[in-house]
Design a protein around this motif. Structure first.
Motif, PDB file in Angstrom:
ATOM      1  N   UNK A 235     -18.102   4.882  11.786  1.00  0.00           N
ATOM      2  CA  UNK A 235     -16.970   5.995  11.653  1.00  0.00           C
ATOM      3  C   UNK A 235     -16.041   5.764  10.226  1.00  0.00           C
ATOM      4  N   UNK A 236     -16.111   4.370   9.978  1.00  0.00           N
ATOM      5  CA  UNK A 236     -15.037   4.164   8.978  1.00  0.00           C
ATOM      6  C   UNK A 236     -15.550   4.510   7.673  1.00  0.00           C
ATOM      7  N   UNK A 237     -14.920   5.172   6.888  1.00  0.00           N
ATOM      8  CA  UNK A 237     -15.184   5.727   5.394  1.00  0.00           C
ATOM      9  C   UNK A 237     -15.445   4.549   4.470  1.00  0.00           C
ATOM     10  N   UNK A 238     -16.593   4.229   4.130  1.00  0.00           N
ATOM     11  CA  UNK A 238     -16.964   2.961   3.330  1.00  0.00           C
ATOM     12  C   UNK A 238     -16.432   3.174   1.828  1.00  0.00           C
ATOM     13  N   UNK A 239     -16.607   4.522   1.301  1.00  0.00           N
ATOM     14  CA  UNK A 239     -16.003   4.700   0.145  1.00  0.00           C
ATOM     15  C   UNK A 239     -14.754   4.284  -0.233  1.00  0.00           C
ATOM     16  N   UNK A 240     -13.933   4.867   0.831  1.00  0.00           N
ATOM     17  CA  UNK A 240     -12.470   4.445   0.491  1.00  0.00           C
ATOM     18  C   UNK A 240     -12.200   2.868   0.722  1.00  0.00           C
ATOM     19  N   UNK A 241     -13.084   2.359   1.790  1.00  0.00           N
ATOM     20  CA  UNK A 241     -12.803   0.955   1.722  1.00  0.00           C
ATOM     21  C   UNK A 241     -13.324   0.146   0.580  1.00  0.00           C
ATOM     22  N   UNK A 242     -14.398   0.484  -0.115  1.00  0.00           N
ATOM     23  CA  UNK A 242     -14.643  -0.023  -1.320  1.00  0.00           C
ATOM     24  C   UNK A 242     -13.752  -0.106  -2.390  1.00  0.00           C
ATOM     25  N   UNK A 243     -12.870   1.421  -2.738  1.00  0.00           N
ATOM     26  CA  UNK A 243     -11.997   1.655  -3.510  1.00  0.00           C
ATOM     27  C   UNK A 243     -10.883   0.780  -3.169  1.00  0.00           C
ATOM     28  N   UNK A 244     -10.419   0.712  -2.023  1.00  0.00           N
ATOM     29  CA  UNK A 244      -9.329  -0.174  -1.553  1.00  0.00           C
ATOM     30  C   UNK A 244      -9.383  -1.280  -1.944  1.00  0.00           C
ATOM     31  N   UNK A 245     -10.520  -1.869  -1.616  1.00  0.00           N
ATOM     32  CA  UNK A 245     -10.723  -3.527  -2.030  1.00  0.00           C
ATOM     33  C   UNK A 245     -10.626  -3.641  -3.511  1.00  0.00           C
ATOM     34  N   UNK A 246     -11.384  -2.860  -4.299  1.00  0.00           N
ATOM     35  CA  UNK A 246     -11.281  -2.944  -5.660  1.00  0.00           C
ATOM     36  C   UNK A 246     -10.064  -2.910  -6.275  1.00  0.00           C
ATOM     37  N   UNK A 247      -9.315  -1.784  -5.687  1.00  0.00           N
ATOM     38  CA  UNK A 247      -7.781  -1.902  -6.534  1.00  0.00           C
ATOM     39  C   UNK A 247      -6.967  -3.057  -6.115  1.00  0.00           C
ATOM     40  N   UNK A 248      -7.140  -3.465  -4.648  1.00  0.00           N
ATOM     41  CA  UNK A 248      -6.373  -4.615  -4.227  1.00  0.00           C
ATOM     42  C   UNK A 248      -6.808  -5.983  -5.124  1.00  0.00           C
ATOM     43  N   UNK A 249      -8.125  -6.033  -5.352  1.00  0.00           N
ATOM     44  CA  UNK A 249      -8.773  -7.311  -6.312  1.00  0.00           C
ATOM     45  C   UNK A 249      -7.965  -7.339  -7.420  1.00  0.00           C
ATOM     46  N   UNK A 250      -7.866  -6.083  -8.025  1.00  0.00           N
ATOM     47  CA  UNK A 250      -7.426  -6.027  -9.564  1.00  0.00           C
ATOM     48  C   UNK A 250      -6.070  -6.220  -9.338  1.00  0.00           C
ATOM     49  N   UNK A 251      -5.155  -5.926  -8.448  1.00  0.00           N
ATOM     50  CA  UNK A 251      -3.749  -6.333  -8.414  1.00  0.00           C
ATOM     51  C   UNK A 251      -3.453  -7.783  -7.850  1.00  0.00           C
ATOM     52  N   UNK A 252      -4.350  -8.288  -7.110  1.00  0.00           N
ATOM     53  CA  UNK A 252      -4.265  -9.781  -6.719  1.00  0.00           C
ATOM     54  C   UNK A 252      -4.383 -10.705  -7.884  1.00  0.00           C
ATOM     55  N   UNK A 253      -5.334 -10.102  -8.957  1.00  0.00           N
ATOM     56  CA  UNK A 253      -5.738 -11.102 -10.056  1.00  0.00           C
ATOM     57  C   UNK A 253      -4.189 -11.076 -10.903  1.00  0.00           C
TER      58      UNK A 253
END
Length: 385
Positions: A235-253
């Motif tokens: 029931x988790x929203x995989x699209x939101x998870x993918x978007x959140x992880x992509x945004x986080x990876x760009x920030x951590x970089x």
């Protein structure tokens, strides 16, 4: 009528008026009147330049009010003549409005309410319902906040950290009434990310998205809380998870780590795990170590104790918990969980019952009460009481 467009334009229109000399409270009132006028006029005659139309009408409303108020005569003499209607400036001053609403003189709750009103474009009634307080109470809170910031001006340095804390406060209010504050906080944070380039803004947005992705699985049909380990991950929203992880990876970089990025990294590790048993608790502990270094927060150390208990065993978790103040929120609930994991159901049941009495919400109290009842029931011997 595109109400979303009106709400998105409100911050920049309000900022234009303040820059022209209107005090914050009067400008906000004028913008609200212009929005009402737009709702009446636009369906029959939509403007080619919506922002320019709103600026022109709001400025006229402000001048009308200034002329009618004898106490404002002197300022009225200083303001420039009404500008010739035309295209509004393309610059987006939304960020400055965020800073003003997060003025250090305001309490966090007042700053959150003013942000929802001035930046989010919500009505006082909507905000009152969301916070479960009478409309008159919220109106007074917002009015006091507007008076406080009216003299602040836009020349002080912006404080991104304060703005982010206000937005996170809004997000953590979750959903109540007819306004989804979690969704509204995400919308406002997206808007902030569009006008300021800062890795912590991205970190907060990623954190919100990753938490929000699990929302549907957090409660059972009867409204009871479902712990993370027991949630239906389908029931988790995989699209939101993918978007959140992509945004986080760009920030951590960008190698400018902040607390919201660290929190988002922890949320991402939970979201990445196919099952609760496959959660990378060792890496989560490492991120909690980073977060402790960044914040020195006792609440972070409390959450770290849970992670240590999962990574290294419940006794290690209890040892990490031992150095913390027992009056911390959720301390007793964490102790109960770790004692249960350590095979001490009697102590765990007592602590769950104690934690239930301290719970800040009805849903959390019911959850902890059920945990205590479960252990008490299982711990009874046949024929015992």
């Amino acid at each position: 009528m595109d109400e979303a467009l009106l709400r998105s334009l409100m911050p920049s229109v309000l900022t234009v008026l303040v820059r022209r000399g209107a005090d914050f409270a009067a400008a906000e009132d004028a913008v609200q009147e212009a929005l009402v006028e737009a709702l009446r006029a636009w369906p029959a005659d939509p403007p080619r330049d919506p922002k320019g139309w709103l600026v022109t009408v709001a400025w006229r409303k402000f001048l009308d009010g200034a002329r009618a108020d004898a106490a404002r005569r002197r300022r009225e003499e200083r303001v420039e003549e009404e500008p010739v209607p035309g295209p509004a400036p393309a610059a987006d001053d939304t960020l400055q409005l965020y800073f003003l609403c997060a003025h250090p003189s305001l309490t966090p709750s007042s700053a959150a309410a003013l942000t929802l009103r001035a930046v989010g474009g919500l009505t006082t009634r909507q905000i009152a319902r969301a916070y479960l307080v009478p409309e008159a109470t919220m109106a007074q809170r917002i009015s006091r906040a507007k008076r406080t910031v009216s003299a602040a001006g836009f020349d002080r340095p912006g404080d991104v950290a304060t703005v982010l804390r206000v937005l996170y406060l809004v997000f953590n209010e979750g959903y109540s009434g007819d306004v989804d504050l979690a969704a509204e906080a995400i919308r406002l944070t997206r808007q902030l990310a569009a006008v300021v380039d800062h890795p912590e803004v991205s970190g907060l947005l990623a954190l919100m998205l990753l938490h929000h992705a699990r929302r549907a699985a957090r409660t059972a049909p009867d409204g009871s809380l479902v712990p993370l380990a027991e949630q239906d991950r389908g029931r988790w929203d995989t699209a939101l998870i993918a978007e959140g992880i992509a945004i986080l990876q760009a920030a951590l970089a960008r190698d400018r780590l902040g607390e919201f990025q660290a929190q988002a990294a922890i949320a991402a590790l939970h979201a990445d795990a196919p099952t609760a048993e496959e959660t990378d608790w060792v890496q989560i502990v490492e991120w909690y170590d980073e977060l402790t270094r960044l914040t020195a927060s006792p609440v972070v150390r409390l959450n770290r104790a849970v992670a240590v208990g999962e990574a290294d065993g419940p006794r290690a978790g209890l040892a990490a918990l031992a150095g913390l103040d027992p009056s911390l929120p959720r301390h007793t609930a964490v102790a109960a969980y770790l004692h249960e994991r350590d095979g001490d159901p009697k102590t765990a049941a007592r602590l769950y019952a104690e934690a239930a009495r301290k719970a800040p919400s009805l849903a959390e109290r019911d959850h902890l009460t059920r945990q205590a009842a479960r252990l008490n029931t299982h711990g009874k011997t046949p024929g015992g009481r």
